[in-house]
Design a protein around this motif. Structure first.
Motif, PDB file in Angstrom:
ATOM      1  N   THR A  68       3.668  -1.227  -0.698  1.00 17.94           N
ATOM      2  CA  THR A  68       4.116  -1.470   0.673  1.00 17.94           C
ATOM      3  C   THR A  68       3.959  -0.223   1.528  1.00 17.94           C
ATOM      4  O   THR A  68       3.393  -0.271   2.635  1.00 17.94           O
ATOM      5  CB  THR A  68       5.583  -1.932   0.682  1.00 17.94           C
ATOM      6  OG1 THR A  68       5.686  -3.165  -0.036  1.00 17.94           O
ATOM      7  CG2 THR A  68       6.087  -2.129   2.095  1.00 17.94           C
ATOM      8  N   TYR A  69       4.432   0.917   1.021  1.00 18.07           N
ATOM      9  CA  TYR A  69       4.365   2.145   1.805  1.00 18.07           C
ATOM     10  C   TYR A  69       2.930   2.629   1.964  1.00 18.07           C
ATOM     11  O   TYR A  69       2.569   3.187   3.000  1.00 18.07           O
ATOM     12  CB  TYR A  69       5.247   3.224   1.186  1.00 18.07           C
ATOM     13  CG  TYR A  69       6.713   2.859   1.208  1.00 18.07           C
ATOM     14  CD1 TYR A  69       7.292   2.290   2.336  1.00 18.07           C
ATOM     15  CD2 TYR A  69       7.525   3.051   0.093  1.00 18.07           C
ATOM     16  CE1 TYR A  69       8.633   1.937   2.366  1.00 18.07           C
ATOM     17  CE2 TYR A  69       8.872   2.707   0.119  1.00 18.07           C
ATOM     18  CZ  TYR A  69       9.413   2.140   1.253  1.00 18.07           C
ATOM     19  OH  TYR A  69      10.739   1.781   1.275  1.00 18.07           O
ATOM     20  N   ALA A  70       2.091   2.408   0.953  1.00 23.61           N
ATOM     21  CA  ALA A  70       0.686   2.795   1.073  1.00 23.61           C
ATOM     22  C   ALA A  70       0.003   1.989   2.171  1.00 23.61           C
ATOM     23  O   ALA A  70      -0.716   2.541   3.013  1.00 23.61           O
ATOM     24  CB  ALA A  70      -0.032   2.582  -0.254  1.00 23.61           C
ATOM     25  N   LEU A  71       0.228   0.680   2.182  1.00 24.65           N
ATOM     26  CA  LEU A  71      -0.414  -0.180   3.166  1.00 24.65           C
ATOM     27  C   LEU A  71       0.156   0.015   4.569  1.00 24.65           C
ATOM     28  O   LEU A  71      -0.490  -0.341   5.557  1.00 24.65           O
ATOM     29  CB  LEU A  71      -0.301  -1.651   2.728  1.00 24.65           C
ATOM     30  CG  LEU A  71      -1.106  -1.985   1.464  1.00 24.65           C
ATOM     31  CD1 LEU A  71      -0.808  -3.401   0.997  1.00 24.65           C
ATOM     32  CD2 LEU A  71      -2.607  -1.804   1.705  1.00 24.65           C
ATOM     33  N   GLU A  72       1.359   0.586   4.637  1.00 25.81           N
ATOM     34  CA  GLU A  72       1.930   0.904   5.953  1.00 25.81           C
ATOM     35  C   GLU A  72       1.404   2.232   6.495  1.00 25.81           C
ATOM     36  O   GLU A  72       1.740   2.635   7.602  1.00 25.81           O
ATOM     37  CB  GLU A  72       3.455   0.929   5.877  1.00 25.81           C
ATOM     38  CG  GLU A  72       4.072  -0.460   5.752  1.00 25.81           C
ATOM     39  CD  GLU A  72       5.587  -0.438   5.706  1.00 25.81           C
ATOM     40  OE1 GLU A  72       6.173   0.674   5.740  1.00 25.81           O
ATOM     41  OE2 GLU A  72       6.187  -1.515   5.611  1.00 25.81           O
ATOM     42  N   GLY A  73       0.593   2.925   5.689  1.00 19.54           N
ATOM     43  CA  GLY A  73      -0.065   4.132   6.172  1.00 19.54           C
ATOM     44  C   GLY A  73       0.614   5.445   5.841  1.00 19.54           C
ATOM     45  O   GLY A  73       0.199   6.489   6.335  1.00 19.54           O
ATOM     46  N   TYR A  74       1.630   5.414   4.994  1.00 22.66           N
ATOM     47  CA  TYR A  74       2.312   6.659   4.646  1.00 22.66           C
ATOM     48  C   TYR A  74       1.494   7.456   3.630  1.00 22.66           C
ATOM     49  O   TYR A  74       0.796   6.891   2.790  1.00 22.66           O
ATOM     50  CB  TYR A  74       3.702   6.371   4.077  1.00 22.66           C
ATOM     51  CG  TYR A  74       4.638   5.771   5.097  1.00 22.66           C
ATOM     52  CD1 TYR A  74       5.159   6.548   6.128  1.00 22.66           C
ATOM     53  CD2 TYR A  74       4.979   4.423   5.047  1.00 22.66           C
ATOM     54  CE1 TYR A  74       5.999   6.004   7.084  1.00 22.66           C
ATOM     55  CE2 TYR A  74       5.823   3.864   5.997  1.00 22.66           C
ATOM     56  CZ  TYR A  74       6.332   4.654   7.007  1.00 22.66           C
ATOM     57  OH  TYR A  74       7.154   4.105   7.955  1.00 22.66           O
ATOM     58  N   GLY A  75       1.609   8.775   3.705  1.00 21.89           N
ATOM     59  CA  GLY A  75       0.955   9.644   2.748  1.00 21.89           C
ATOM     60  C   GLY A  75       1.759   9.724   1.464  1.00 21.89           C
ATOM     61  O   GLY A  75       2.863   9.180   1.366  1.00 21.89           O
ATOM     62  N   PHE A  99       3.076  10.024  -9.932  1.00 26.57           N
ATOM     63  CA  PHE A  99       2.105  10.924  -9.300  1.00 26.57           C
ATOM     64  C   PHE A  99       1.289  10.071  -8.347  1.00 26.57           C
ATOM     65  O   PHE A  99       0.735   9.043  -8.735  1.00 26.57           O
ATOM     66  CB  PHE A  99       1.195  11.588 -10.329  1.00 26.57           C
ATOM     67  CG  PHE A  99       0.362  12.700  -9.745  1.00 26.57           C
ATOM     68  CD1 PHE A  99       0.804  14.010  -9.815  1.00 26.57           C
ATOM     69  CD2 PHE A  99      -0.843  12.426  -9.115  1.00 26.57           C
ATOM     70  CE1 PHE A  99       0.048  15.040  -9.258  1.00 26.57           C
ATOM     71  CE2 PHE A  99      -1.604  13.440  -8.559  1.00 26.57           C
ATOM     72  CZ  PHE A  99      -1.155  14.755  -8.635  1.00 26.57           C
ATOM     73  N   TYR A 100       1.224  10.505  -7.098  1.00 26.92           N
ATOM     74  CA  TYR A 100       0.605   9.703  -6.038  1.00 26.92           C
ATOM     75  C   TYR A 100      -0.430  10.559  -5.338  1.00 26.92           C
ATOM     76  O   TYR A 100      -0.129  11.648  -4.847  1.00 26.92           O
ATOM     77  CB  TYR A 100       1.709   9.290  -5.058  1.00 26.92           C
ATOM     78  CG  TYR A 100       1.333   8.292  -3.994  1.00 26.92           C
ATOM     79  CD1 TYR A 100       0.150   8.377  -3.267  1.00 26.92           C
ATOM     80  CD2 TYR A 100       2.199   7.267  -3.673  1.00 26.92           C
ATOM     81  CE1 TYR A 100      -0.163   7.471  -2.274  1.00 26.92           C
ATOM     82  CE2 TYR A 100       1.908   6.342  -2.672  1.00 26.92           C
ATOM     83  CZ  TYR A 100       0.713   6.462  -1.981  1.00 26.92           C
ATOM     84  OH  TYR A 100       0.417   5.556  -1.000  1.00 26.92           O
TER      85      TYR A 100
END
Length: 197
Positions: free
Chosen positions: A86-93, A118-119
């Protein structure tokens, strides 16, 4: 009862495996490979590739491990994967995504489980890796030009362990022929047939 429990675990394993990526990203100039084997029928390890539709040249790579074993860890793994996607698709680093996951876990006081993760985000156009770590084993980067190994180190504590998570984003740039290995503690805890490392 035992047979029913075993059948339910088999179903749980199928569901859990269905949450993992069905394949690897296809990106010009890059190759990806992944493998997964749970120690038990179900477990808490996870990995994911996320390619935002509006930014196809940026691949989010995530690997993590929920503390504990069995069904509770598997359920928490599913929740963690959903949050990270969810956070990745919302554009967060990487750092901000991990911070938000930590906030969510801390609000759920009923759960005693923790998550290491690890991201990293790969910018395919430049080869730049931007990453943050939350108490996970740092990946290994092997430089093709020199054969040297580097740890992708970034400081961060397990998600859910403390009220605040302070992101420590770092970066590195891949050159042609370089490769990175992401892994969970299943690798570092593995033993040979004779009991050695």
């Amino acid at each position: 009862k035992r047979q029913r429990m075993e059948e339910e675990l088999v179903i749980g394993r199928r569901i859990q495996l269905s949450l993992l990526p069905r394949g690897c990203p296809e990106l010009a100039g890059y190759e990806f490979a992944a493998g997964y084997r749970a120690a038990h029928e179900v477990g808490g390890d996870l990995y994911d590739f996320i390619v935002p539709p509006d930014a196809p040249a940026k691949v989010h790579l995530i690997i993590g491990d929920v503390t504990g074993k069995g069904v509770p860890a598997a359920l928490y793994m599913a929740v963690s994967r959903t949050l990270l996607r969810t956070y990745a698709l919302e554009g967060y680093g990487p750092g901000e995504a991990l911070r938000r996951v930590n906030d969510f876990i801390r609000q759920d006081a009923a759960s005693p489980l923790l998550l290491s993760a690890f991201y990293t985000v790969l910018d395919a156009d430049s080869g730049r890796l931007t990453y943050a770590n939350a108490g996970h084993n740092p990946p290994l980067l092997r430089r093709s030009a020199t054969g040297e190994l580097e740890l992708l180190e970034s400081h961060g504590l397990l998600l859910g362990a403390f009220p605040t998570f302070v992101p420590d984003e770092q970066s590195s740039t891949l050159e042609p022929g370089d490769f990175v290995v992401f892994f969970t503690d299943g690798i570092t805890e593995a033993r040979s047939a004779t009991g050695g490392f």
